[in-house]
Motif scaffolding. Structure first.
Motif, short mmCIF file in Angstrom:
data_model
loop_
_atom_site.label_atom_id
_atom_site.label_comp_id
_atom_site.label_asym_id
_atom_site.label_seq_id
_atom_site.Cartn_x
_atom_site.Cartn_y
_atom_site.Cartn_z
N SER A 267 0.82 -1.21 0.00
CA SER A 267 0.00 0.00 0.00
C SER A 267 0.85 1.26 0.00
O SER A 267 1.80 1.40 0.78
CB SER A 267 -0.92 0.00 1.23
N ARG A 268 0.48 2.21 -0.85
CA ARG A 268 1.18 3.49 -0.88
C ARG A 268 0.98 4.26 0.42
O ARG A 268 1.88 4.96 0.89
CB ARG A 268 0.67 4.33 -2.06
N TYR A 482 -6.36 12.56 -5.63
CA TYR A 482 -5.44 11.47 -5.94
C TYR A 482 -4.65 11.71 -7.23
O TYR A 482 -3.85 10.88 -7.64
CB TYR A 482 -6.18 10.14 -6.02
N TRP A 489 -1.48 11.33 0.11
CA TRP A 489 -1.22 10.55 1.33
C TRP A 489 -0.62 11.42 2.43
O TRP A 489 -0.80 11.13 3.61
CB TRP A 489 -0.33 9.36 1.02
N GLY A 505 -6.88 1.27 0.42
CA GLY A 505 -5.64 1.99 0.57
C GLY A 505 -5.24 2.26 2.00
O GLY A 505 -4.17 2.81 2.25
#
Length: 567
Positions: A267-268, A482, A489, A505
Protein backbone atom coordinates in the motif's frame (compact mmCIF):
# COMPACT_ATOMS: atom_id res chain seq x y z
CA UNK A 1 -32.53 33.89 14.64
CA UNK A 2 -29.32 34.93 16.34
CA UNK A 3 -26.58 32.32 16.82
CA UNK A 4 -26.34 31.36 20.50
CA UNK A 5 -23.35 29.54 21.98
CA UNK A 6 -24.20 27.27 23.59
CA UNK A 7 -27.66 26.99 22.09
CA UNK A 8 -29.34 26.41 25.47
CA UNK A 9 -26.93 27.59 28.17
CA UNK A 10 -27.44 26.99 31.87
CA UNK A 11 -27.15 30.07 34.05
CA UNK A 12 -26.40 30.49 37.72
CA UNK A 13 -29.10 33.15 38.09
CA UNK A 14 -32.47 34.01 36.59
CA UNK A 15 -31.14 37.53 35.92
CA UNK A 16 -28.57 36.19 33.44
CA UNK A 17 -31.24 34.03 31.83
CA UNK A 18 -33.62 36.98 31.45
CA UNK A 19 -31.03 39.23 29.81
CA UNK A 20 -29.96 36.35 27.54
CA UNK A 21 -33.58 35.78 26.47
CA UNK A 22 -34.08 39.48 25.73
CA UNK A 23 -31.00 39.61 23.52
CA UNK A 24 -31.87 36.36 21.79
CA UNK A 25 -35.13 37.96 20.68
CA UNK A 26 -33.64 41.31 19.67
CA UNK A 27 -30.38 40.44 17.92
CA UNK A 28 -30.08 39.79 14.19
CA UNK A 29 -29.32 36.41 12.52
CA UNK A 30 -25.77 37.57 11.75
CA UNK A 31 -25.09 38.43 15.39
CA UNK A 32 -23.59 35.99 17.89
CA UNK A 33 -24.57 35.70 21.56
CA UNK A 34 -22.11 33.79 23.77
CA UNK A 35 -22.97 32.86 27.35
CA UNK A 36 -20.66 32.08 30.27
CA UNK A 37 -17.44 32.59 28.35
CA UNK A 38 -14.37 31.59 30.35
CA UNK A 39 -10.71 32.27 29.63
CA UNK A 40 -7.49 32.93 31.49
CA UNK A 41 -5.06 35.81 31.18
CA UNK A 42 -1.71 36.25 32.93
CA UNK A 43 -3.21 37.33 36.23
CA UNK A 44 -6.49 35.49 36.84
CA UNK A 45 -9.46 33.60 35.48
CA UNK A 46 -12.25 35.60 33.91
CA UNK A 47 -15.85 34.75 33.14
CA UNK A 48 -18.08 36.99 31.09
CA UNK A 49 -21.82 36.51 31.61
CA UNK A 50 -22.63 37.47 28.01
CA UNK A 51 -20.58 38.31 24.96
CA UNK A 52 -22.45 40.05 22.14
CA UNK A 53 -20.77 40.02 18.71
CA UNK A 54 -22.45 42.39 16.25
CA UNK A 55 -21.08 42.79 12.70
CA UNK A 56 -21.10 46.45 11.77
CA UNK A 57 -21.05 47.59 15.39
CA UNK A 58 -18.69 45.81 17.77
CA UNK A 59 -18.11 43.27 20.54
CA UNK A 60 -19.62 43.94 23.98
CA UNK A 61 -18.96 42.12 27.25
CA UNK A 62 -22.01 42.31 29.53
CA UNK A 63 -21.87 41.71 33.28
CA UNK A 64 -25.30 40.92 34.78
CA UNK A 65 -26.31 41.50 38.40
CA UNK A 66 -29.69 40.39 39.71
CA UNK A 67 -31.59 41.36 42.81
CA UNK A 68 -31.59 45.01 43.87
CA UNK A 69 -28.44 46.98 43.03
CA UNK A 70 -27.45 50.41 44.38
CA UNK A 71 -24.49 52.77 44.36
CA UNK A 72 -23.49 54.29 47.70
CA UNK A 73 -21.35 57.01 46.17
CA UNK A 74 -18.27 54.94 46.91
CA UNK A 75 -19.16 51.45 45.76
CA UNK A 76 -21.80 49.19 44.27
CA UNK A 77 -23.86 46.92 46.52
CA UNK A 78 -26.29 44.11 45.76
CA UNK A 79 -29.14 42.87 47.95
CA UNK A 80 -30.41 39.36 47.38
CA UNK A 81 -33.96 38.07 47.94
CA UNK A 82 -32.95 36.97 51.41
CA UNK A 83 -32.04 40.54 52.35
CA UNK A 84 -28.29 40.01 52.44
CA UNK A 85 -26.23 42.95 51.21
CA UNK A 86 -22.78 42.50 49.74
CA UNK A 87 -20.37 44.73 47.84
CA UNK A 88 -20.01 44.02 44.12
CA UNK A 89 -17.83 45.37 41.32
CA UNK A 90 -19.90 44.91 38.13
CA UNK A 91 -18.20 47.66 36.12
CA UNK A 92 -14.69 46.56 37.07
CA UNK A 93 -15.61 42.94 36.31
CA UNK A 94 -16.93 43.84 32.88
CA UNK A 95 -13.97 46.08 32.07
CA UNK A 96 -11.30 43.61 33.19
CA UNK A 97 -12.98 40.76 31.35
CA UNK A 98 -13.31 42.84 28.21
CA UNK A 99 -9.62 43.80 28.14
CA UNK A 100 -8.53 40.25 28.91
CA UNK A 101 -10.78 38.92 26.15
CA UNK A 102 -9.48 41.47 23.66
CA UNK A 103 -5.87 40.62 24.49
CA UNK A 104 -6.67 36.90 24.26
CA UNK A 105 -8.18 37.28 20.78
CA UNK A 106 -5.52 39.63 19.44
CA UNK A 107 -2.67 37.41 20.70
CA UNK A 108 -4.11 34.41 18.88
CA UNK A 109 -2.05 33.57 15.73
CA UNK A 110 -5.18 33.37 13.62
CA UNK A 111 -5.93 37.01 14.41
CA UNK A 112 -2.35 38.24 14.49
CA UNK A 113 -1.30 36.57 11.24
CA UNK A 114 -4.31 37.97 9.39
CA UNK A 115 -2.95 41.51 9.93
CA UNK A 116 -6.34 42.74 11.10
CA UNK A 117 -6.54 46.14 12.75
CA UNK A 118 -8.30 46.47 16.09
CA UNK A 119 -12.10 46.32 16.01
CA UNK A 120 -14.51 48.03 18.37
CA UNK A 121 -14.74 46.46 21.81
CA UNK A 122 -16.90 47.64 24.69
CA UNK A 123 -18.33 46.59 28.03
CA UNK A 124 -21.59 47.19 29.84
CA UNK A 125 -23.47 46.13 32.96
CA UNK A 126 -27.09 45.04 33.16
CA UNK A 127 -29.40 45.16 36.20
CA UNK A 128 -32.63 43.57 34.90
CA UNK A 129 -34.59 44.07 38.17
CA UNK A 130 -33.25 47.51 39.19
CA UNK A 131 -34.52 50.89 38.02
CA UNK A 132 -32.14 53.86 37.76
CA UNK A 133 -32.85 57.56 37.35
CA UNK A 134 -32.55 58.83 33.84
CA UNK A 135 -29.75 61.22 34.89
CA UNK A 136 -27.87 58.69 37.03
CA UNK A 137 -24.10 58.94 36.75
CA UNK A 138 -21.20 57.47 38.72
CA UNK A 139 -17.45 58.05 38.16
CA UNK A 140 -17.00 54.55 36.76
CA UNK A 141 -20.43 54.18 35.16
CA UNK A 142 -22.05 56.82 32.94
CA UNK A 143 -25.74 56.19 32.32
CA UNK A 144 -25.24 54.85 28.81
CA UNK A 145 -23.00 52.07 30.16
CA UNK A 146 -25.56 50.80 32.72
CA UNK A 147 -28.68 48.98 31.49
CA UNK A 148 -31.57 48.80 33.93
CA UNK A 149 -35.04 47.23 33.90
CA UNK A 150 -36.50 50.02 31.77
CA UNK A 151 -33.73 49.69 29.19
CA UNK A 152 -34.38 46.03 28.36
CA UNK A 153 -36.80 46.70 25.48
CA UNK A 154 -34.04 48.70 23.74
CA UNK A 155 -31.11 46.62 24.99
CA UNK A 156 -29.69 45.77 21.56
CA UNK A 157 -29.64 49.42 20.48
CA UNK A 158 -28.09 50.52 23.76
CA UNK A 159 -25.29 47.96 23.40
CA UNK A 160 -24.60 49.27 19.91
CA UNK A 161 -24.29 52.72 21.46
CA UNK A 162 -21.85 51.38 24.06
CA UNK A 163 -19.25 50.36 21.46
CA UNK A 164 -19.74 53.59 19.54
CA UNK A 165 -18.96 55.61 22.67
CA UNK A 166 -16.11 53.44 23.96
CA UNK A 167 -14.26 52.61 20.77
CA UNK A 168 -14.88 55.47 18.35
CA UNK A 169 -11.34 55.33 16.91
CA UNK A 170 -11.49 51.66 15.98
CA UNK A 171 -13.35 50.10 13.10
CA UNK A 172 -16.60 48.15 13.41
CA UNK A 173 -16.08 44.40 12.83
CA UNK A 174 -17.34 42.80 9.65
CA UNK A 175 -18.81 39.32 9.45
CA UNK A 176 -15.41 37.74 8.88
CA UNK A 177 -14.06 39.42 12.01
CA UNK A 178 -16.98 38.17 14.07
CA UNK A 179 -16.58 34.64 12.67
CA UNK A 180 -12.89 34.65 13.61
CA UNK A 181 -13.51 35.98 17.14
CA UNK A 182 -16.14 33.28 17.58
CA UNK A 183 -13.70 30.63 16.37
CA UNK A 184 -10.94 31.84 18.70
CA UNK A 185 -13.30 31.81 21.68
CA UNK A 186 -14.74 28.44 20.71
CA UNK A 187 -14.00 25.61 23.09
CA UNK A 188 -13.17 27.92 25.97
CA UNK A 189 -16.49 27.71 27.83
CA UNK A 190 -16.85 25.77 31.07
CA UNK A 191 -14.87 22.55 30.89
CA UNK A 192 -16.71 19.58 29.39
CA UNK A 193 -15.75 15.95 28.96
CA UNK A 194 -13.36 15.63 26.05
CA UNK A 195 -13.56 12.69 23.67
CA UNK A 196 -9.99 13.37 22.58
CA UNK A 197 -8.71 13.30 26.17
CA UNK A 198 -10.30 9.90 26.68
CA UNK A 199 -8.81 8.76 23.38
CA UNK A 200 -5.41 10.07 24.50
CA UNK A 201 -5.62 7.91 27.61
CA UNK A 202 -6.59 4.83 25.62
CA UNK A 203 -3.78 5.53 23.16
CA UNK A 204 -1.26 5.82 25.98
CA UNK A 205 -2.39 2.48 27.39
CA UNK A 206 -2.24 0.91 23.94
CA UNK A 207 1.34 2.10 23.51
CA UNK A 208 2.25 0.66 26.90
CA UNK A 209 0.81 -2.72 25.99
CA UNK A 210 2.46 -2.63 22.57
CA UNK A 211 5.79 -1.88 24.22
CA UNK A 212 5.36 -4.96 26.38
CA UNK A 213 4.62 -6.96 23.25
CA UNK A 214 7.97 -5.91 21.81
CA UNK A 215 9.45 -8.54 24.12
CA UNK A 216 8.36 -10.97 21.40
CA UNK A 217 11.19 -9.70 19.21
CA UNK A 218 13.71 -10.61 21.88
CA UNK A 219 12.36 -14.13 21.95
CA UNK A 220 12.77 -14.41 18.16
CA UNK A 221 16.16 -12.71 18.06
CA UNK A 222 17.94 -15.86 16.94
CA UNK A 223 15.42 -16.60 14.19
CA UNK A 224 15.88 -15.13 10.74
CA UNK A 225 12.76 -16.43 8.94
CA UNK A 226 9.58 -15.59 10.81
CA UNK A 227 5.93 -14.87 10.00
CA UNK A 228 4.04 -12.93 12.67
CA UNK A 229 0.30 -13.43 12.24
CA UNK A 230 -2.36 -11.42 13.98
CA UNK A 231 -5.70 -9.75 13.53
CA UNK A 232 -6.41 -6.07 13.15
CA UNK A 233 -5.27 -4.07 16.17
CA UNK A 234 -2.70 -6.63 17.32
CA UNK A 235 0.27 -4.31 16.81
CA UNK A 236 1.83 -6.02 13.78
CA UNK A 237 2.90 -2.76 12.15
CA UNK A 238 4.53 -1.49 15.35
CA UNK A 239 6.39 -4.79 15.65
CA UNK A 240 7.46 -4.62 12.00
CA UNK A 241 8.93 -1.16 12.53
CA UNK A 242 10.72 -2.25 15.69
CA UNK A 243 12.06 -5.32 13.89
CA UNK A 244 13.57 -3.05 11.24
CA UNK A 245 15.16 -0.87 13.88
CA UNK A 246 16.62 -3.82 15.78
CA UNK A 247 18.13 -5.33 12.62
CA UNK A 248 19.55 -2.03 11.37
CA UNK A 249 21.43 -1.41 14.60
CA UNK A 250 22.68 -4.96 14.91
CA UNK A 251 19.97 -6.90 16.71
CA UNK A 252 19.65 -9.87 14.35
CA UNK A 253 21.03 -13.39 14.73
CA UNK A 254 24.51 -11.93 14.22
CA UNK A 255 24.31 -9.21 16.84
CA UNK A 256 27.78 -7.89 16.05
CA UNK A 257 26.91 -6.52 12.63
CA UNK A 258 24.28 -3.87 11.70
CA UNK A 259 22.18 -5.03 8.79
CA UNK A 260 21.13 -3.48 5.51
CA UNK A 261 17.35 -3.79 5.76
CA UNK A 262 14.47 -3.22 3.34
CA UNK A 263 11.01 -2.38 4.72
CA UNK A 264 8.46 -3.25 2.06
CA UNK A 265 4.67 -3.26 1.74
CA UNK A 266 2.06 -3.04 -1.01
CA UNK A 267 0.00 0.00 0.00
CA UNK A 268 1.18 3.49 -0.88
CA UNK A 269 -0.48 4.87 2.23
CA UNK A 270 1.33 2.45 4.52
CA UNK A 271 4.60 3.17 2.72
CA UNK A 272 4.06 6.90 3.30
CA UNK A 273 3.54 6.17 6.99
CA UNK A 274 6.73 4.09 7.14
CA UNK A 275 8.75 6.88 5.54
CA UNK A 276 7.28 9.38 7.98
CA UNK A 277 8.20 7.25 11.01
CA UNK A 278 11.63 6.00 9.96
CA UNK A 279 12.66 9.45 8.75
CA UNK A 280 12.65 10.61 12.37
CA UNK A 281 14.96 7.81 13.56
CA UNK A 282 18.71 8.21 14.05
CA UNK A 283 20.46 7.58 10.75
CA UNK A 284 22.14 4.38 11.96
CA UNK A 285 18.76 2.84 12.76
CA UNK A 286 17.04 3.63 9.47
CA UNK A 287 16.36 0.95 6.84
CA UNK A 288 18.25 1.12 3.56
CA UNK A 289 14.95 1.04 1.65
CA UNK A 290 11.41 2.01 2.64
CA UNK A 291 8.52 1.77 0.22
CA UNK A 292 6.20 -0.35 -1.85
CA UNK A 293 7.12 -3.43 -3.86
CA UNK A 294 6.63 -1.34 -6.99
CA UNK A 295 8.95 1.41 -5.70
CA UNK A 296 11.61 -1.19 -4.95
CA UNK A 297 11.48 -2.26 -8.58
CA UNK A 298 11.70 1.32 -9.79
CA UNK A 299 14.81 1.81 -7.65
CA UNK A 300 16.37 -1.10 -9.49
CA UNK A 301 15.34 0.34 -12.86
CA UNK A 302 12.14 -1.58 -13.61
CA UNK A 303 9.92 -0.32 -16.41
CA UNK A 304 7.22 2.03 -15.04
CA UNK A 305 3.62 1.03 -15.44
CA UNK A 306 2.80 4.03 -17.65
CA UNK A 307 5.50 3.09 -20.18
CA UNK A 308 4.41 -0.53 -20.14
CA UNK A 309 0.80 0.50 -20.74
CA UNK A 310 1.84 2.48 -23.82
CA UNK A 311 3.79 -0.45 -25.18
CA UNK A 312 1.58 -3.38 -24.19
CA UNK A 313 -1.78 -1.65 -24.81
CA UNK A 314 -3.75 -4.03 -22.55
CA UNK A 315 -7.54 -4.05 -22.61
CA UNK A 316 -9.28 -1.22 -20.71
CA UNK A 317 -9.26 -1.70 -16.94
CA UNK A 318 -8.07 -0.21 -13.66
CA UNK A 319 -5.11 2.15 -13.70
CA UNK A 320 -3.09 -0.34 -11.68
CA UNK A 321 -3.35 -3.04 -14.35
CA UNK A 322 -3.35 -6.65 -13.22
CA UNK A 323 -0.97 -8.06 -15.89
CA UNK A 324 1.68 -5.48 -15.09
CA UNK A 325 1.68 -6.06 -11.32
CA UNK A 326 1.02 -9.78 -11.33
CA UNK A 327 3.34 -10.82 -14.16
CA UNK A 328 5.50 -8.23 -15.89
CA UNK A 329 6.83 -6.27 -12.89
CA UNK A 330 7.82 -9.26 -10.70
CA UNK A 331 9.45 -11.05 -13.65
CA UNK A 332 11.49 -7.99 -14.54
CA UNK A 333 12.38 -7.39 -10.87
CA UNK A 334 13.58 -10.99 -10.52
CA UNK A 335 16.06 -10.43 -13.36
CA UNK A 336 17.19 -7.09 -11.94
CA UNK A 337 17.58 -8.53 -8.43
CA UNK A 338 19.77 -11.35 -9.70
CA UNK A 339 22.09 -8.76 -11.26
CA UNK A 340 22.46 -6.58 -8.14
CA UNK A 341 25.96 -6.20 -6.77
CA UNK A 342 26.57 -7.04 -3.12
CA UNK A 343 26.48 -3.43 -1.97
CA UNK A 344 22.91 -3.04 -3.24
CA UNK A 345 21.60 -6.28 -1.78
CA UNK A 346 19.96 -6.62 1.62
CA UNK A 347 20.70 -8.64 4.73
CA UNK A 348 17.00 -8.81 5.57
CA UNK A 349 13.55 -7.94 4.28
CA UNK A 350 10.73 -6.90 6.60
CA UNK A 351 7.37 -7.17 4.83
CA UNK A 352 4.23 -5.73 6.41
CA UNK A 353 0.75 -6.71 5.21
CA UNK A 354 2.48 -9.66 3.57
CA UNK A 355 -0.83 -11.25 2.63
CA UNK A 356 -1.04 -8.65 -0.18
CA UNK A 357 1.98 -10.16 -1.97
CA UNK A 358 1.51 -12.53 -4.93
CA UNK A 359 3.50 -15.73 -5.44
CA UNK A 360 5.73 -14.20 -8.11
CA UNK A 361 6.67 -11.26 -5.87
CA UNK A 362 8.73 -13.37 -3.52
CA UNK A 363 11.28 -14.43 -6.09
CA UNK A 364 12.83 -10.95 -6.58
CA UNK A 365 12.82 -10.41 -2.82
CA UNK A 366 14.73 -13.63 -2.17
CA UNK A 367 17.14 -12.92 -5.03
CA UNK A 368 17.88 -9.48 -3.58
CA UNK A 369 19.18 -10.98 -0.34
CA UNK A 370 22.92 -11.15 0.21
CA UNK A 371 22.38 -14.73 1.33
CA UNK A 372 19.39 -16.18 -0.51
CA UNK A 373 19.43 -19.32 1.61
CA UNK A 374 19.81 -17.78 5.08
CA UNK A 375 19.05 -14.07 4.67
CA UNK A 376 16.48 -12.53 6.95
CA UNK A 377 12.80 -12.66 6.01
CA UNK A 378 10.35 -11.23 8.54
CA UNK A 379 6.69 -11.22 7.51
CA UNK A 380 3.74 -9.61 9.29
CA UNK A 381 0.36 -10.71 7.99
CA UNK A 382 -3.36 -11.18 8.54
CA UNK A 383 -4.98 -13.56 6.07
CA UNK A 384 -8.41 -12.14 6.85
CA UNK A 385 -7.29 -8.75 5.54
CA UNK A 386 -6.50 -10.20 2.11
CA UNK A 387 -8.62 -7.70 0.17
CA UNK A 388 -6.95 -8.50 -3.16
CA UNK A 389 -7.33 -11.79 -5.01
CA UNK A 390 -3.77 -12.86 -4.32
CA UNK A 391 -2.85 -15.96 -2.40
CA UNK A 392 0.92 -15.92 -2.54
CA UNK A 393 3.39 -17.18 0.04
CA UNK A 394 7.20 -17.25 0.05
CA UNK A 395 8.62 -20.58 -1.12
CA UNK A 396 10.69 -21.01 2.04
CA UNK A 397 9.78 -22.30 5.51
CA UNK A 398 8.92 -19.67 8.13
CA UNK A 399 8.48 -19.96 11.88
CA UNK A 400 4.89 -18.86 12.63
CA UNK A 401 4.10 -16.66 15.64
CA UNK A 402 0.52 -15.72 16.50
CA UNK A 403 -0.66 -12.49 18.18
CA UNK A 404 -3.99 -12.91 19.93
CA UNK A 405 -4.41 -9.51 21.64
CA UNK A 406 -6.21 -6.50 20.21
CA UNK A 407 -4.37 -3.54 21.71
CA UNK A 408 -5.59 -0.73 19.45
CA UNK A 409 -9.40 -0.78 19.12
CA UNK A 410 -11.82 -0.10 21.93
CA UNK A 411 -13.65 -3.12 23.29
CA UNK A 412 -16.82 -1.92 21.54
CA UNK A 413 -15.10 -1.91 18.15
CA UNK A 414 -13.15 -5.06 18.97
CA UNK A 415 -16.34 -6.98 19.74
CA UNK A 416 -17.73 -5.89 16.38
CA UNK A 417 -14.73 -7.07 14.34
CA UNK A 418 -13.83 -10.16 16.38
CA UNK A 419 -16.06 -12.50 14.34
CA UNK A 420 -14.15 -11.41 11.22
CA UNK A 421 -10.64 -11.85 12.69
CA UNK A 422 -8.48 -14.91 11.92
CA UNK A 423 -8.83 -15.96 15.55
CA UNK A 424 -10.70 -14.60 18.55
CA UNK A 425 -8.71 -11.73 19.98
CA UNK A 426 -8.40 -10.73 23.61
CA UNK A 427 -9.66 -7.16 23.78
CA UNK A 428 -7.29 -4.95 25.77
CA UNK A 429 -8.00 -1.57 24.18
CA UNK A 430 -10.28 -0.25 26.92
CA UNK A 431 -13.86 0.95 26.64
CA UNK A 432 -15.12 3.81 24.49
CA UNK A 433 -18.27 5.02 22.70
CA UNK A 434 -20.73 2.52 21.30
CA UNK A 435 -20.50 1.70 17.61
CA UNK A 436 -23.17 3.59 15.64
CA UNK A 437 -25.06 2.20 12.65
CA UNK A 438 -26.99 4.46 10.27
CA UNK A 439 -29.25 2.82 7.71
CA UNK A 440 -28.84 4.10 4.16
CA UNK A 441 -29.27 2.93 0.62
CA UNK A 442 -26.29 2.72 -1.71
CA UNK A 443 -27.12 5.91 -3.61
CA UNK A 444 -27.57 8.05 -0.49
CA UNK A 445 -24.70 6.57 1.53
CA UNK A 446 -22.09 9.23 0.67
CA UNK A 447 -24.40 12.08 1.61
CA UNK A 448 -25.43 10.39 4.86
CA UNK A 449 -21.78 9.66 5.67
CA UNK A 450 -20.91 13.35 5.19
CA UNK A 451 -23.59 14.23 7.75
CA UNK A 452 -22.07 11.75 10.19
CA UNK A 453 -18.66 13.39 9.79
CA UNK A 454 -20.24 16.67 10.88
CA UNK A 455 -21.79 14.91 13.89
CA UNK A 456 -18.36 13.60 14.92
CA UNK A 457 -16.89 17.10 14.75
CA UNK A 458 -19.77 18.34 16.88
CA UNK A 459 -19.02 15.59 19.41
CA UNK A 460 -15.60 17.15 19.90
CA UNK A 461 -13.41 15.07 17.59
CA UNK A 462 -10.82 17.17 15.79
CA UNK A 463 -10.62 17.13 12.00
CA UNK A 464 -7.31 15.27 12.18
CA UNK A 465 -9.03 12.56 14.24
CA UNK A 466 -11.66 11.80 11.59
CA UNK A 467 -11.66 9.80 8.36
CA UNK A 468 -14.44 8.94 5.93
CA UNK A 469 -13.66 5.63 4.24
CA UNK A 470 -15.69 4.14 1.42
CA UNK A 471 -16.12 0.47 0.55
CA UNK A 472 -17.60 0.93 -2.94
CA UNK A 473 -16.86 3.87 -5.23
CA UNK A 474 -14.43 6.48 -3.97
CA UNK A 475 -15.53 9.77 -2.49
CA UNK A 476 -15.30 12.67 -5.00
CA UNK A 477 -12.82 14.47 -2.73
CA UNK A 478 -10.51 11.47 -2.84
CA UNK A 479 -10.79 11.26 -6.62
CA UNK A 480 -9.83 14.92 -6.99
CA UNK A 481 -6.91 14.71 -4.56
CA UNK A 482 -5.44 11.47 -5.94
CA UNK A 483 -4.04 13.19 -9.03
CA UNK A 484 -0.87 13.54 -6.93
CA UNK A 485 -0.68 10.36 -4.81
CA UNK A 486 2.25 11.53 -2.67
CA UNK A 487 0.53 14.81 -1.81
CA UNK A 488 -2.73 12.96 -1.20
CA UNK A 489 -1.22 10.55 1.33
CA UNK A 490 0.57 13.40 3.08
CA UNK A 491 -2.88 14.75 3.99
CA UNK A 492 -3.53 11.68 6.14
CA UNK A 493 -1.43 13.36 8.82
CA UNK A 494 -2.74 16.86 8.06
CA UNK A 495 -4.05 18.58 11.19
CA UNK A 496 -6.42 20.75 9.19
CA UNK A 497 -8.93 18.43 7.57
CA UNK A 498 -10.90 15.20 7.58
CA UNK A 499 -9.31 12.44 5.52
CA UNK A 500 -11.27 10.89 2.65
CA UNK A 501 -10.10 7.47 1.57
CA UNK A 502 -10.98 3.91 0.57
CA UNK A 503 -10.53 0.75 2.61
CA UNK A 504 -8.21 -0.72 -0.03
CA UNK A 505 -5.64 1.99 0.57
CA UNK A 506 -5.84 2.30 4.36
CA UNK A 507 -4.65 -1.10 5.52
CA UNK A 508 -2.12 -0.64 8.32
CA UNK A 509 -3.39 2.90 9.01
CA UNK A 510 -6.00 4.12 11.44
CA UNK A 511 -7.71 7.21 12.78
CA UNK A 512 -9.47 7.72 16.06
CA UNK A 513 -12.91 8.31 14.56
CA UNK A 514 -14.02 6.71 11.29
CA UNK A 515 -17.20 6.93 9.27
CA UNK A 516 -17.28 3.76 7.18
CA UNK A 517 -19.43 4.44 4.14
CA UNK A 518 -20.68 1.08 2.86
CA UNK A 519 -21.87 2.38 -0.51
CA UNK A 520 -22.61 -1.10 -1.86
CA UNK A 521 -25.73 -3.24 -1.86
CA UNK A 522 -24.59 -6.40 -3.66
CA UNK A 523 -21.97 -8.79 -2.32
CA UNK A 524 -18.83 -9.44 -4.37
CA UNK A 525 -15.59 -11.33 -3.92
CA UNK A 526 -13.46 -10.15 -0.95
CA UNK A 527 -16.22 -7.89 0.45
CA UNK A 528 -16.02 -9.59 3.85
CA UNK A 529 -12.30 -8.84 4.03
CA UNK A 530 -12.83 -5.24 2.90
CA UNK A 531 -15.42 -4.66 5.60
CA UNK A 532 -13.11 -6.21 8.18
CA UNK A 533 -10.40 -3.74 7.18
CA UNK A 534 -12.81 -0.81 7.16
CA UNK A 535 -14.43 -1.58 10.51
CA UNK A 536 -11.05 -1.95 12.20
CA UNK A 537 -9.57 1.38 11.01
CA UNK A 538 -11.23 3.27 13.88
CA UNK A 539 -9.43 3.07 17.19
CA UNK A 540 -12.03 4.88 19.33
CA UNK A 541 -15.23 5.88 17.49
CA UNK A 542 -16.86 3.98 14.66
CA UNK A 543 -19.90 5.00 12.62
CA UNK A 544 -21.13 2.66 9.89
CA UNK A 545 -23.41 3.93 7.14
CA UNK A 546 -24.98 1.37 4.81
CA UNK A 547 -27.68 -1.19 4.19
CA UNK A 548 -28.40 -3.57 7.07
CA UNK A 549 -29.31 -6.45 4.76
CA UNK A 550 -26.06 -6.20 2.85
CA UNK A 551 -23.99 -6.06 6.05
CA UNK A 552 -25.76 -9.12 7.51
CA UNK A 553 -25.27 -11.04 4.26
CA UNK A 554 -21.55 -10.28 4.07
CA UNK A 555 -20.45 -10.16 7.72
CA UNK A 556 -22.94 -12.47 9.40
CA UNK A 557 -25.49 -12.11 12.17
CA UNK A 558 -22.99 -11.66 15.00
CA UNK A 559 -21.34 -8.62 13.43
CA UNK A 560 -24.76 -7.21 12.51
CA UNK A 561 -25.90 -7.64 16.09
CA UNK A 562 -22.89 -5.72 17.43
CA UNK A 563 -23.47 -3.00 14.84
CA UNK A 564 -27.05 -2.69 16.00
CA UNK A 565 -28.55 -3.46 12.60
CA UNK A 566 -30.35 -6.68 13.53
CA UNK A 567 -29.44 -10.24 12.82
Amino acid sequence: MVTCLPESPRFESSAEQDVFDVLRQQLRPEDVLIANQRFVDRTKDHEVDLFVLMPGYGVVAVEVKGGSVRHTGARWEQRSRGGNVRPVEPVDQARRALYAAREYVERDPRWRDSSRSRIRWGYAVAFPYTELDADFCAPDAPRWLVQDKADLPQLRDRLRDVVARQETRNRPPDRDDVALVREILRGRNRPEFSVTAEADERDSESQRLTHEQLMLLRVTRLLNRVEVRGGAGSGKTVLALQQVRELARGGGPDRRQPQRVALVCYSRGLAAYFRRVTGAWPRKERPAFVGTFEELGQQWGAEPEARWLERAAPPPGPTRSTPYYEEHLPAQMAELAAALDTGHRFDSFVVDEAQDFADLWWQPILRALKDEEAGGLYLFSDANQRVFSRFGAPPVPLVPLVLDHNLRNTAEIGETINPLAPNRMRLLGGHGPQVTFVQSGKDQALEVAEDQVLHLLEEGWRAQDVALLTVGSRHPRQKDAYADPDAYWATFWDDADVFYGHVLGCKGLERRAVVLCVNKDEAHDRDREKLYVGLSRATDRLVVVGDAGYLRAVCGDEVARHLGCGG
